[in-house]
Design a protein around this motif. Structure first.
Motif, PDB file in Angstrom:
ATOM      1  N   ASP A  12       0.838  -1.206   0.000  1.00  0.00           N
ATOM      2  CA  ASP A  12       0.000   0.000   0.000  1.00  0.00           C
ATOM      3  C   ASP A  12       0.864   1.243   0.000  1.00  0.00           C
ATOM      4  N   LEU A  13       1.944   1.176   0.801  1.00  0.00           N
ATOM      5  CA  LEU A  13       2.828   2.335   0.887  1.00  0.00           C
ATOM      6  C   LEU A  13       3.500   2.614  -0.445  1.00  0.00           C
ATOM      7  N   ALA A  14       3.874   1.537  -1.174  1.00  0.00           N
ATOM      8  CA  ALA A  14       4.556   1.704  -2.470  1.00  0.00           C
ATOM      9  C   ALA A  14       3.626   2.260  -3.540  1.00  0.00           C
ATOM     10  N   GLU A  15       2.365   2.140  -3.437  1.00  0.00           N
ATOM     11  CA  GLU A  15       1.416   2.558  -4.472  1.00  0.00           C
ATOM     12  C   GLU A  15       0.717   3.875  -4.112  1.00  0.00           C
ATOM     13  N   LEU A  16       1.342   4.673  -3.321  1.00  0.00           N
ATOM     14  CA  LEU A  16       0.724   5.947  -2.943  1.00  0.00           C
ATOM     15  C   LEU A  16       0.568   6.885  -4.171  1.00  0.00           C
ATOM     16  N   GLU A  17      -0.423   7.739  -4.168  1.00  0.00           N
ATOM     17  CA  GLU A  17      -0.665   8.718  -5.238  1.00  0.00           C
ATOM     18  C   GLU A  17       0.414   9.816  -5.184  1.00  0.00           C
ATOM     19  N   PRO A  18       0.688  10.479  -6.333  1.00  0.00           N
ATOM     20  CA  PRO A  18       1.746  11.503  -6.374  1.00  0.00           C
ATOM     21  C   PRO A  18       1.514  12.614  -5.382  1.00  0.00           C
ATOM     22  N   ASP A  19       0.278  13.065  -5.236  1.00  0.00           N
ATOM     23  CA  ASP A  19       0.045  14.162  -4.308  1.00  0.00           C
ATOM     24  C   ASP A  19       0.313  13.717  -2.869  1.00  0.00           C
ATOM     25  N   VAL A  20       0.039  12.432  -2.590  1.00  0.00           N
ATOM     26  CA  VAL A  20       0.330  11.920  -1.259  1.00  0.00           C
ATOM     27  C   VAL A  20       1.836  11.880  -1.042  1.00  0.00           C
ATOM     28  N   VAL A  21       2.579  11.437  -2.127  1.00  0.00           N
ATOM     29  CA  VAL A  21       4.032  11.365  -2.043  1.00  0.00           C
ATOM     30  C   VAL A  21       4.614  12.755  -1.802  1.00  0.00           C
ATOM     31  N   ASP A  22       4.069  13.725  -2.528  1.00  0.00           N
ATOM     32  CA  ASP A  22       4.583  15.087  -2.365  1.00  0.00           C
ATOM     33  C   ASP A  22       4.344  15.585  -0.957  1.00  0.00           C
ATOM     34  N   ALA A  23       3.185  15.239  -0.416  1.00  0.00           N
ATOM     35  CA  ALA A  23       2.881  15.692   0.936  1.00  0.00           C
ATOM     36  C   ALA A  23       3.844  15.045   1.950  1.00  0.00           C
ATOM     37  N   LEU A  24       4.150  13.770   1.707  1.00  0.00           N
ATOM     38  CA  LEU A  24       5.086  13.082   2.594  1.00  0.00           C
ATOM     39  C   LEU A  24       6.461  13.716   2.513  1.00  0.00           C
ATOM     40  N   TRP A  25       6.896  14.042   1.236  1.00  0.00           N
ATOM     41  CA  TRP A  25       8.226  14.627   1.070  1.00  0.00           C
ATOM     42  C   TRP A  25       8.294  15.978   1.744  1.00  0.00           C
ATOM     43  N   ALA A  26       7.235  16.706   1.650  1.00  0.00           N
ATOM     44  CA  ALA A  26       7.227  18.025   2.271  1.00  0.00           C
ATOM     45  C   ALA A  26       7.398  17.898   3.783  1.00  0.00           C
ATOM     46  N   ARG A  27       6.786  16.896   4.364  1.00  0.00           N
ATOM     47  CA  ARG A  27       6.901  16.693   5.813  1.00  0.00           C
ATOM     48  C   ARG A  27       8.321  16.268   6.186  1.00  0.00           C
ATOM     49  N   PHE A  28       8.996  15.469   5.305  1.00  0.00           N
ATOM     50  CA  PHE A  28      10.365  15.028   5.578  1.00  0.00           C
ATOM     51  C   PHE A  28      11.333  16.213   5.615  1.00  0.00           C
ATOM     52  N   SER A  73      10.659  19.403   6.003  1.00  0.00           N
ATOM     53  CA  SER A  73      10.289  20.568   6.809  1.00  0.00           C
ATOM     54  C   SER A  73      10.663  20.377   8.258  1.00  0.00           C
ATOM     55  N   VAL A  74      11.872  19.964   8.457  1.00  0.00           N
ATOM     56  CA  VAL A  74      12.348  19.731   9.813  1.00  0.00           C
ATOM     57  C   VAL A  74      13.092  20.955  10.286  1.00  0.00           C
ATOM     58  N   ASP A  75      13.238  21.066  11.556  1.00  0.00           N
ATOM     59  CA  ASP A  75      13.932  22.198  12.149  1.00  0.00           C
ATOM     60  C   ASP A  75      14.993  21.649  13.080  1.00  0.00           C
ATOM     61  N   PRO A  76      16.250  21.974  12.852  1.00  0.00           N
ATOM     62  CA  PRO A  76      16.767  22.962  11.875  1.00  0.00           C
ATOM     63  C   PRO A  76      16.722  22.406  10.462  1.00  0.00           C
ATOM     64  N   PRO A  77      16.766  23.253   9.476  1.00  0.00           N
ATOM     65  CA  PRO A  77      16.680  22.805   8.075  1.00  0.00           C
ATOM     66  C   PRO A  77      17.894  21.942   7.700  1.00  0.00           C
ATOM     67  N   LEU A  78      17.642  21.052   6.689  1.00  0.00           N
ATOM     68  CA  LEU A  78      18.698  20.158   6.204  1.00  0.00           C
ATOM     69  C   LEU A  78      19.576  20.900   5.209  1.00  0.00           C
ATOM     70  N   ALA A  79      20.798  20.459   5.093  1.00  0.00           N
ATOM     71  CA  ALA A  79      21.706  21.009   4.081  1.00  0.00           C
ATOM     72  C   ALA A  79      21.326  20.479   2.721  1.00  0.00           C
ATOM     73  N   GLU A  80      21.838  21.106   1.681  1.00  0.00           N
ATOM     74  CA  GLU A  80      21.482  20.719   0.327  1.00  0.00           C
ATOM     75  C   GLU A  80      21.913  19.297   0.038  1.00  0.00           C
ATOM     76  N   ASP A  81      23.155  18.958   0.404  1.00  0.00           N
ATOM     77  CA  ASP A  81      23.609  17.573   0.127  1.00  0.00           C
ATOM     78  C   ASP A  81      22.796  16.559   0.915  1.00  0.00           C
ATOM     79  N   GLN A  82      22.349  16.934   2.094  1.00  0.00           N
ATOM     80  CA  GLN A  82      21.526  16.015   2.885  1.00  0.00           C
ATOM     81  C   GLN A  82      20.172  15.828   2.227  1.00  0.00           C
ATOM     82  N   ILE A  83      19.630  16.916   1.702  1.00  0.00           N
ATOM     83  CA  ILE A  83      18.326  16.824   1.037  1.00  0.00           C
ATOM     84  C   ILE A  83      18.445  15.967  -0.196  1.00  0.00           C
ATOM     85  N   ALA A  84      19.540  16.116  -0.941  1.00  0.00           N
ATOM     86  CA  ALA A  84      19.712  15.317  -2.167  1.00  0.00           C
ATOM     87  C   ALA A  84      19.808  13.833  -1.828  1.00  0.00           C
ATOM     88  N   THR A  85      20.580  13.512  -0.789  1.00  0.00           N
ATOM     89  CA  THR A  85      20.733  12.090  -0.392  1.00  0.00           C
ATOM     90  C   THR A  85      19.412  11.523   0.080  1.00  0.00           C
TER      91      THR A  85
END
Length: 748
Positions: free
Chosen positions: A407-423, A425-437
């Protein structure tokens, strides 16, 4: 003939009377005693008619001492056609008085008992059936003795064709005695059917270094004369049971009451049985001749004698009742001892013990109920899943968890985007290389696995329900099963403890009930013993009163008998017979008073030497032969029954006591004396036998006298032989022979 020393009671004042009694005793032995009185009465006619009347208290028999002089020793035994011995010749080693023991070893069936029987029958012939203990138990009465003698001899003839053709078996024995060498040979003859020809039995006695045939006085039968000489020179038949016996005879003695054993032993040792029999025959002769008297000067003894006979019958009846009461008392006292022991073993317990059992039962009952509730709850929660089995439940949990991943693997794109946004949006913010990894890994995690297709079998469950079900399935076999096992174990422990507590309470109640029953039995037994003792005392008083009444009557019979002397010679003989009988009665009673006491001391010494438990201090024998046993504290322990081993030792002590009183002169021949004794008692008996200073021939089984026993006997051992047995394969007839030494095979 008797071998008891220092019996001054028989210091004879009238030689004529001594000769009469000795002659009558010889005639009784030759004619079979009371079983054949006619020849005896005829002899009494000639002996008593002209005899002087004896003094009432004078003695009529003298008993020679055997305390001194040379010991009798068997030097040679030769057997012909005798049971398993077709031809056998045994020269016995002479170790003197320092080494008197000879051991003859052999397995069962090799001929040990045959040697014992040959010794007894060779010495005493027919008298061995009536006088030697191990041959007595199968016969009874004169006819039984005659039949037993015939049957015994007909089983004796060797079964080989040569022996049957010869129709004869024989026993030859050579002895060293105080009178010099004596040899005797007894032969028995059989017809073609193997049946004994009794009239042809032959007995020869030779004496001296040259073995000249013993000359027979005129007017007597040679065989009777020879038999008297054998008993005078070698061994009296009355003493044979104490010097010629086997282990079974000792056991039969041990089964009898102690008082009966003592009375029989003393009677045989002193020859009292024969004297009593002669006294009875004398009275019977007097009655017989008095009935025949007819004349003007007849004195009627019928009434007085009838009254005496009636009193005799009453005494006999009351004595029988007394013996029965004594037997009952012995049994009741043993039952009383058993009841006391039973009461001692049944500890009833206290009220506090019973209360503790009940409290334990209540506590365990509550615990069982609690555990049952816990178990019911656990089973209600996890039971159905546990019944499904771990394999099925596990596979189901895996399938649900896989569906969650799918079920987790078949999530809709908008759901995936929402999940990524939550990942991100942490505080303190992640560095660019960390975000890429993290982006790479996020995409990789959500990418469907290649070649894997999940079948959604649980569409009715949403994601939350699936997580709950999977966790529930996993918990059922991690926590649920453990809880069920623990609860089940606790329940078993509670049930088992409850059963034990209930059993303990029941056992205490049972023991209390049995103790009460035993106490009731003890009270009844004590009452029965008290009643029996009272009846026994009354019977003793009655018997003494009857005996007191008999004394004047007997005196009157004697007085009347004297009146008949002048009227008829035969009546004179009847009077002499009655007087002799009365004199014998008085003398036997006087002897018993002294000899029972002396015999008790000898039995005490012998028993204490044999028994390994030092509990018995003294054995006292009363004037009537009653045995009393005292312990170290001086208490009378007669009523406490001896064990089987101690009873057998008491019988052995009687035998040893007879030997010590008679004197250390007579040879002892004993078959398997140790087979039924334990190790310590065997050593005690061997020590007793080793203390003798006259010849002792031990016929032993392989298990009896082993290497350590031979070592114990070595200081007094003259030598040893063993029996060798072989069987003819053609005829099946066995033959035994003597071989020097003690076969090592026979020594474990």
């Amino acid at each position: 003939m008797n071998y008891v020393p220092e019996l001054s009671h028989f210091a004879v004042e009238t030689p004529g009377n001594r000769k009469i009694v000795a002659t009558l005793m010889a005639i009784r032995a030759a004619t079979g005693g009371a079983g054949n009185r006619r020849p005896l009465f005829s002899a009494m006619d000639s002996l008593l008619s002209g005899a002087e009347q004896p003094e009432r208290e004078s003695s009529v028999v003298d008993l020679p001492s055997a305390a001194g002089g040379e010991a009798v020793r068997l030097t040679r035994l030769r057997l012909r056609n005798w049971k398993s011995f077709e031809r056998a010749d045994l020269l016995l080693p002479d170790g003197g008085r320092r080494r008197p023991i000879v051991v003859v070893g052999g397995a069962n069936g090799f001929g040990k008992s045959s040697i014992l029987e040959a010794f007894a029958l060779g010495l005493f012939g027919r008298r061995a059936i009536s006088d030697v203990g191990f041959l007595m138990h199968a016969t009874g009465g004169r006819f039984g003795q005659r039949r037993g003698y015939r049957k015994l001899l007909e089983r004796t003839l060797h079964r080989s064709s040569k022996a049957c053709l010869e129709g004869m078996c024989s026993v030859f024995m050579d002895f060293d005695t105080a009178d010099g060498p004596v040899s005797l040979e007894r032969k028995w003859y059989f017809d073609e059917k193997g049946e004994l020809v009794e009239d042809e039995e032959e007995l020869l006695v030779r004496v001296g270094d040259d073995r000249h045939l013993l000359v027979t006085p005129g007017g007597v039968l040679a065989r009777d004369w020879y038999q008297e000489e054998i008993e005078r020179r070698i061994m009296p038949a009355s003493l044979a049971p104490f010097f010629v016996f086997d282990g079974e005879q000792v056991e039969r003695w041990a089964e009898r009451r102690l008082s009966d054993q003592v009375r029989s032993a003393v009677a045989r040792m002193l020859g009292l049985d024969d004297l009593r029999g002669l006294a009875d025959d004398l009275r019977a002769y007097a009655r017989d001749r008095e009935r025949d008297f007819v004349g003007d000067r007849t004195v009627d003894l019928t009434g007085t004698q009838a009254e005496l006979d009636q009193l005799d019958a009453e005494i006999a009846g009351n004595s029988a009742r007394l013996a029965g009461i004594d037997a009952v008392l012995t049994d009741r006292r043993a039952e009383r001892d058993a009841a006391l022991a039973r009461i001692s073993s049944l500890s009833a317990g206290s009220h506090a013990d019973l209360q503790a059992f009940l409290e334990t039962e209540h506590r365990l009952t509550s615990e069982r109920q609690r555990v049952e509730r816990v178990l019911a709850d656990v089973i209600g929660e996890h039971g159905p899943l546990l019944l499904a089995g771990q394999r099925l439940a596990g596979r189901t949990a895996e399938a649900i968890e896989a569906e969650l991943g799918a079920d987790l693997a078949e999530l809709e794109p908008d759901v995936v985007d929402a999940l990524w946004a939550r990942f991100v949006s942490v505080d303190p913010p992640l560095a660019e290389d960390q975000i890429a990894t993290l982006r790479c890994r996020f995409v990789e995690a959500l990418r469907p696995m290649e070649g894997v297709h999940y079948k959604d079998a649980h569409q009715h469950l949403d994601r939350h329900a699936r997580r709950v079900v999977a966790a529930r399935l996993r918990a059922a076999f991690t926590n649920g099963r453990t809880q069920v096992e623990e609860a089940s174990g606790s329940l078993r422990g509670a049930v088992q403890g409850l059963a034990e507590a209930q059993q303990a309470a029941l056992e205490q109640e049972r023991r209390s009930s049995e103790r009460a029953d035993a106490q009731r039995d003890l009270a009844q037994l004590s009452a029965a013993i008290e009643a029996a003792e009272g009846e026994r005392g009354s019977l003793r008083g009655i018997i003494e009163a009857l005996r007191s009444k008999m004394e004047p009557l007997r005196a009157e019979v004697v007085r009347q008998a004297f009146l008949l002397r002048e009227a008829e010679p035969r009546m004179h003989g009847a009077g002499v017979a009655r007087s002799l009988a009365a004199s014998l009665d008085a003398q036997m009673a006087a002897i018993a008073d002294v000899e029972y006491s002396r015999f008790g001391e000898a039995v005490t010494r012998s028993f204490r030497a044999l028994a390994h438990k030092n509990q018995v201090s003294r054995i006292k024998i009363g004037p009537d032969g009653t045995v009393a046993i005292y312990d170290q504290a001086g208490s009378d322990v007669t009523d406490y029954r001896l064990s089987a081993g101690e009873s057998q030792l008491f019988a052995m002590a009687l035998i040893a006591a007879v030997g010590s009183i008679v004197g250390d002169r007579l040879p002892l021949v004993v078959d398997t004396p140790l087979s039924r004794l334990d190790t310590r008692h065997r050593e005690s008996v061997l020590a007793m036998l080793g203390g003798r200073r006259s010849q002792t021939i031990l016929l032993t089984q392989p298990e009896e006298v082993a290497a350590h026993h031979l070592q114990q006997l070595e200081p007094v051992l003259a030598g040893a032989v063993h029996l060798v047995h072989s069987v003819d394969p053609g005829t099946g007839v066995g033959v035994s022979r003597f071989s020097p030494g003690y076969d090592p095979v026979l020594v474990p």
